[in-house]
Write a protein that holds these residues in place. Structure first.
Motif, PDB file in Angstrom:
ATOM      1  N   GLN A 145       0.788  -1.361  -0.128  1.00  0.00           N
ATOM      2  CA  GLN A 145       0.078   0.129   0.012  1.00  0.00           C
ATOM      3  C   GLN A 145       0.843   1.212   0.246  1.00  0.00           C
ATOM      4  O   GLN A 145       1.514   1.424   1.027  1.00  0.00           O
ATOM      5  N   GLY A 146       0.913   1.747  -1.082  1.00  0.00           N
ATOM      6  CA  GLY A 146       2.017   2.679  -1.311  1.00  0.00           C
ATOM      7  C   GLY A 146       1.583   3.956  -1.681  1.00  0.00           C
ATOM      8  O   GLY A 146       0.772   4.600  -0.824  1.00  0.00           O
ATOM      9  N   GLY A 147       2.106   4.780  -2.584  1.00  0.00           N
ATOM     10  CA  GLY A 147       1.892   6.126  -2.725  1.00  0.00           C
ATOM     11  C   GLY A 147       3.169   6.893  -2.082  1.00  0.00           C
ATOM     12  O   GLY A 147       3.481   6.404  -1.006  1.00  0.00           O
ATOM     13  N   LYS A 148       3.421   7.798  -2.626  1.00  0.00           N
ATOM     14  CA  LYS A 148       4.486   8.998  -1.944  1.00  0.00           C
ATOM     15  C   LYS A 148       5.823   8.142  -1.933  1.00  0.00           C
ATOM     16  O   LYS A 148       6.650   8.345  -1.171  1.00  0.00           O
ATOM     17  N   GLY A 149       6.176   7.114  -2.635  1.00  0.00           N
ATOM     18  CA  GLY A 149       7.421   6.305  -2.728  1.00  0.00           C
ATOM     19  C   GLY A 149       7.503   5.534  -1.464  1.00  0.00           C
ATOM     20  O   GLY A 149       8.747   5.329  -1.038  1.00  0.00           O
TER      21      GLY A 149
END
Length: 335
Positions: A145-149
């Motif tokens: 669950q990522g996003g924003k690296g």
């Protein structure tokens, strides 16, 4: 009940002003549904309108660790009531899981990075040895669950990885799933993000990676650190200094007729995803690797100033068209 309108479901008010301006410019009534707190009367009927979910996989990094669950509950209520939802429950599950994205892209025939998903931390070091064949070859980690690296780091040796996993610097993924992924070398120092609205190609963004960072974000509201979710590129000859060129520019040679764009368009239609940005990179060994699907895409102001079409205004027109089609008589009386 109130006048039908577009309801935008999200948890980050900093991202909303460009969208609000686009809806105003297109004359489409819009209202935020901010899912940081609130309630649902489960016996009530949802207000009439078109609902667009742009819940972000990185919501927990802004102190909104429960917004994903709030969104699941809200979307289920809306869908059971028969409301039109863009970016519905199935899209939310894709947004918050790179494992799900990887599986769907691979099944559809795209070249994807070789990846292992590791549950928990007890077997991480053992899994890294299996992934690399016990050799000291570069690989990266990232959060499912990522996003924003989130959790994106390069490791050049297993010993380096062992030290990191045992250190306070190790970032525990919010869902407990760490990805091990092959490290790719870009043919040229950029990755590409293809934007789609209403299932149609809008434009492609060239994201300069010559500064050697995984962290690049197109949104005006994003400040350092900047991020493009899941970039896995190496840049030959990078000295770490910022280049003279703009980080985000329109990649004009990538058009709606580009074979990969056509393949992505078909894929998104099959998955019932109508608004998304899909990232890919071209490698030194001739691969075109697709690695990330962003279903809550943001738009860069510099790109918008020179692009052949506006991303936010395309969204406003698309959702406004859905609203008119569903509530034609009511909409005509109030617009």
């Amino acid at each position: 009940m109130s006048t039908p309108r577009v309801y935008v479901i999200h948890e980050n008010p900093e991202w909303f002003p460009p969208l609000a301006a686009a809806f105003e410019a297109e004359g489409v009534p819009v209202q935020e549904v901010l899912l940081t707190e609130g309630q649902i009367d489960l016996a009530a009927e949802p207000e009439p309108g078109v609902y667009w979910s742009r819940m972000s996989a990185s919501s927990h990094t802004r102190g909104h660790e429960h917004s994903k669950e709030y969104t699941r509950a809200l979307l289920g209520w809306l869908e059971r009531a028969g409301r039109q939802v863009v970016g519905g429950s199935h899209v939310l599950e894709l947004e918050v899981s790179k494992v799900a994205q990887h599986g769907l892209l691979q099944r559809a025939g795209f070249d994807v990075p070789r990846t292992t998903a590791v549950f928990g931390t007890a077997t991480l070091q053992q899994a890294a040895r299996a992934f690399t064949g016990g050799q000291d070859v570069p690989f990266i980690t990232k959060h499912n669950q990522g996003g924003k690296g989130l959790g994106v780091r390069r490791f050049d040796s297993l010993a380096e990885f062992d030290v990191h996993v045992a250190s306070p610097e190790f970032e525990e993924p919010v869902d407990g799933i760490t990805l091990l992924q092959e490290y790719l070398t870009a043919r040229e120092p950029f990755i590409t993000r293809a934007e789609f609205v209403g299932g149609e190609f809008v434009y492609a963004v060239r994201v300069d990676t010559s500064a050697g960072s995984f962290e690049l974000c197109p949104a005006d509201a994003c400040e350092v650190p900047q991020v493009i979710a899941g970039a896995v590129c190496d840049v030959p000859g990078t000295d770490g200094s910022a280049g003279a060129t703009d980080t985000f520019t329109v990649r004009t040679e990538v058009t709606a007729d580009h074979p990969l764009v056509q393949q992505l368009r078909t894929f998104l239609a099959e998955q019932r995803i109508t608004i998304a940005g899909v990232e890919f990179m071209e490698t030194v060994d001739g691969r075109t690797v697709v690695y990330d699907i962003n279903t809550n895409t943001n738009y860069n102001p510099a790109v918008e100033a020179t692009a052949p079409a506006s991303g936010p205004r395309s969204i406003a027109r698309y959702l406004g068209g859905l609203l008119d089609a569903e509530y034609a008589a009511t909409a005509a009386a109030h617009r």
